[in-house]
Design a protein around this motif. Structure first.
Motif, PDB file in Angstrom:
ATOM      1  N   VAL A 290       6.706  10.731  -3.030  1.00  0.00           N
ATOM      2  CA  VAL A 290       7.317  11.057  -1.778  1.00  0.00           C
ATOM      3  C   VAL A 290       8.610  11.581  -2.400  1.00  0.00           C
ATOM      4  O   VAL A 290       9.189  11.358  -3.400  1.00  0.00           O
ATOM      5  N   SER A 291       9.372  12.041  -1.519  1.00  0.00           N
ATOM      6  CA  SER A 291      10.700  12.979  -2.086  1.00  0.00           C
ATOM      7  C   SER A 291      11.826  11.730  -1.471  1.00  0.00           C
ATOM      8  O   SER A 291      11.628  11.070  -0.516  1.00  0.00           O
ATOM      9  N   ALA A 292      12.863  12.046  -1.865  1.00  0.00           N
ATOM     10  CA  ALA A 292      14.018  11.070  -1.738  1.00  0.00           C
ATOM     11  C   ALA A 292      14.559  11.426  -0.245  1.00  0.00           C
ATOM     12  O   ALA A 292      15.204  10.721   0.431  1.00  0.00           O
ATOM     13  N   ASN A 293      14.300  12.690   0.314  1.00  0.00           N
ATOM     14  CA  ASN A 293      14.636  12.975   1.424  1.00  0.00           C
ATOM     15  C   ASN A 293      13.830  12.812   2.616  1.00  0.00           C
ATOM     16  O   ASN A 293      14.064  12.742   4.002  1.00  0.00           O
ATOM     17  N   ASP A 294      12.729  12.134   2.289  1.00  0.00           N
ATOM     18  CA  ASP A 294      11.787  11.750   3.288  1.00  0.00           C
ATOM     19  C   ASP A 294      12.119  10.345   4.001  1.00  0.00           C
ATOM     20  O   ASP A 294      11.834   9.107   3.566  1.00  0.00           O
ATOM     21  N   THR A 295      13.171  10.441   4.816  1.00  0.00           N
ATOM     22  CA  THR A 295      13.654   9.178   5.490  1.00  0.00           C
ATOM     23  C   THR A 295      12.749   8.411   6.229  1.00  0.00           C
ATOM     24  O   THR A 295      13.057   7.257   6.211  1.00  0.00           O
ATOM     25  N   GLY A 296      11.700   8.886   6.919  1.00  0.00           N
ATOM     26  CA  GLY A 296      10.747   8.075   7.712  1.00  0.00           C
ATOM     27  C   GLY A 296      10.062   7.281   6.618  1.00  0.00           C
ATOM     28  O   GLY A 296       9.862   5.997   7.064  1.00  0.00           O
TER      29      GLY A 296
ATOM     30  N   VAL B 218       0.748  -1.302  -0.063  1.00  0.00           N
ATOM     31  CA  VAL B 218      -0.019   0.095  -0.122  1.00  0.00           C
ATOM     32  C   VAL B 218       0.851   1.303   0.030  1.00  0.00           C
ATOM     33  O   VAL B 218       0.649   2.384  -0.817  1.00  0.00           O
ATOM     34  N   LEU B 219       2.153   1.187   0.973  1.00  0.00           N
ATOM     35  CA  LEU B 219       2.870   2.415   0.930  1.00  0.00           C
ATOM     36  C   LEU B 219       3.333   2.403  -0.360  1.00  0.00           C
ATOM     37  O   LEU B 219       3.545   3.843  -0.916  1.00  0.00           O
ATOM     38  N   LEU B 220       3.776   1.493  -0.906  1.00  0.00           N
ATOM     39  CA  LEU B 220       4.436   1.531  -2.258  1.00  0.00           C
ATOM     40  C   LEU B 220       3.582   2.130  -3.367  1.00  0.00           C
ATOM     41  O   LEU B 220       3.857   3.178  -4.348  1.00  0.00           O
ATOM     42  N   THR B 221       2.280   1.703  -3.284  1.00  0.00           N
ATOM     43  CA  THR B 221       1.542   2.116  -4.538  1.00  0.00           C
ATOM     44  C   THR B 221       0.773   3.604  -4.176  1.00  0.00           C
ATOM     45  O   THR B 221       0.819   4.368  -5.185  1.00  0.00           O
ATOM     46  N   GLU B 222       0.601   3.769  -3.116  1.00  0.00           N
ATOM     47  CA  GLU B 222       0.017   5.160  -2.772  1.00  0.00           C
ATOM     48  C   GLU B 222       0.974   6.201  -2.644  1.00  0.00           C
ATOM     49  O   GLU B 222       0.597   7.460  -3.098  1.00  0.00           O
ATOM     50  N   ARG B 223       2.279   5.981  -2.009  1.00  0.00           N
ATOM     51  CA  ARG B 223       3.061   7.306  -1.929  1.00  0.00           C
ATOM     52  C   ARG B 223       4.266   7.353  -2.619  1.00  0.00           C
ATOM     53  O   ARG B 223       4.860   8.132  -2.447  1.00  0.00           O
TER      54      ARG B 223
ATOM     55  N   GLN C 298      12.472   4.456   5.818  1.00  0.00           N
ATOM     56  CA  GLN C 298      12.616   3.282   6.815  1.00  0.00           C
ATOM     57  C   GLN C 298      11.636   2.673   6.986  1.00  0.00           C
ATOM     58  O   GLN C 298      11.669   1.447   7.323  1.00  0.00           O
ATOM     59  N   LEU C 299      10.247   3.112   6.963  1.00  0.00           N
ATOM     60  CA  LEU C 299       9.017   2.300   7.200  1.00  0.00           C
ATOM     61  C   LEU C 299       8.834   1.322   6.147  1.00  0.00           C
ATOM     62  O   LEU C 299       8.716   0.149   6.455  1.00  0.00           O
ATOM     63  N   LEU C 300       9.287   1.789   4.833  1.00  0.00           N
ATOM     64  CA  LEU C 300       9.255   0.918   3.743  1.00  0.00           C
ATOM     65  C   LEU C 300      10.082  -0.202   3.970  1.00  0.00           C
ATOM     66  O   LEU C 300       9.890  -1.580   3.689  1.00  0.00           O
TER      67      LEU C 300
END
Lengths: 145, 89
Positions: free
Chosen positions: B39-45, B30-35, B48-50
């Motif tokens: 998402v930017s490359a700097n969004d470390t959170g 879901v994360l991969l599909t929706e965001r 990390q979650l992924l």
């Protein structure tokens, strides 16, 4: 062996007087008084012809335990083989191309399958081989008892 | 504690582990599909979650399957022990 019930011994009967009745021998067991039975000759011949009589098998000996099938152990074996078979199928599917032709980052189901196709085979292999090891260990424990 | 309760706990643990594995795989997808598109490359959170979801899927699945197999083996051992025990006089 003189394990006759003492209730039948005259010494212990009501009104017994040793001066009047005197001392009596204790009752001998019937088995000790009985004369040995003479086995007829024809019976001895038949017994020799039949050979040694096999001892009756106890119901709970090793043969019975081996013959009994443990349904849980069978289920363990089938589950382990099924896991290994599923791992083989996953790997065969991935080597055949998997979802490469229709991989899309916008489909959740495709992404789940893509993730599982990478994650599941190692887990299935670990569990399948461990299950086989457990099955073998249980078999060895069953033989030892 | 009775054996039935222990075995029930074992089966429950196996089901929870397999369900957790499925949930982490679904969350990853879901994360991969929706965001992923936004998402930017700097969004470390997010990354990390992924990565975390991706990393726990396989161990959870293996642990769940192993727990289920251990429960089966326990059933088998108890069955053997019940048969080996002589009946009460």
């Amino acid at each position: 062996m003189t394990d006759v019930d003492p209730r039948f011994d005259p010494v212990f009967q009501r009104g017994y007087d040793p001066d009047r009745h005197g001392t009596t021998d204790r009752i001998e067991p019937v088995a000790e008084r009985a004369a040995p039975v003479e086995v007829p000759a024809f019976a001895r011949t038949a017994e020799r012809a039949a050979g040694p009589t096999p001892e009756p098998r106890q119901p709970d000996d090793g043969l019975d335990r081996e013959g009994a099938r443990n349904p849980w152990r069978l289920a363990l074996l089938l589950a382990s083989l099924g896991l290994l078979f599923a791992a083989g199928l996953f790997m065969w599917w991935m080597l055949g191309g998997g979802l490469n032709g229709q991989a899309s980052q916008s489909d959740v189901l495709v992404n789940v399958l893509q993730n599982l196709s990478y994650q599941a085979p190692p887990a299935l292999l670990i569990a399948g081989f461990s299950g086989l090891a457990m099955w073998l260990g249980l078999g060895a424990l069953g033989q030892r008892r | 504690m009775k054996n039935t309760v222990r075995l029930g706990a074992l089966w429950l643990l196996a089901a929870l582990l397999v369900a957790g594995s499925g949930a982490s795989s679904l969350g990853y997808a879901v994360l991969l599909t929706e965001r992923l598109a936004s998402v930017s490359a700097n969004d470390t959170g997010f990354w990390q979650l992924l990565n975390g979801l991706s990393m726990v899927t396989m161990p959870l699945l293996a642990a769940g399957l192993l727990t289920a197999l251990i429960a089966l083996a326990t059933h088998a051992a108890l069955w053997d022990r019940e048969r080996a025990t002589p009946p009460e006089p």
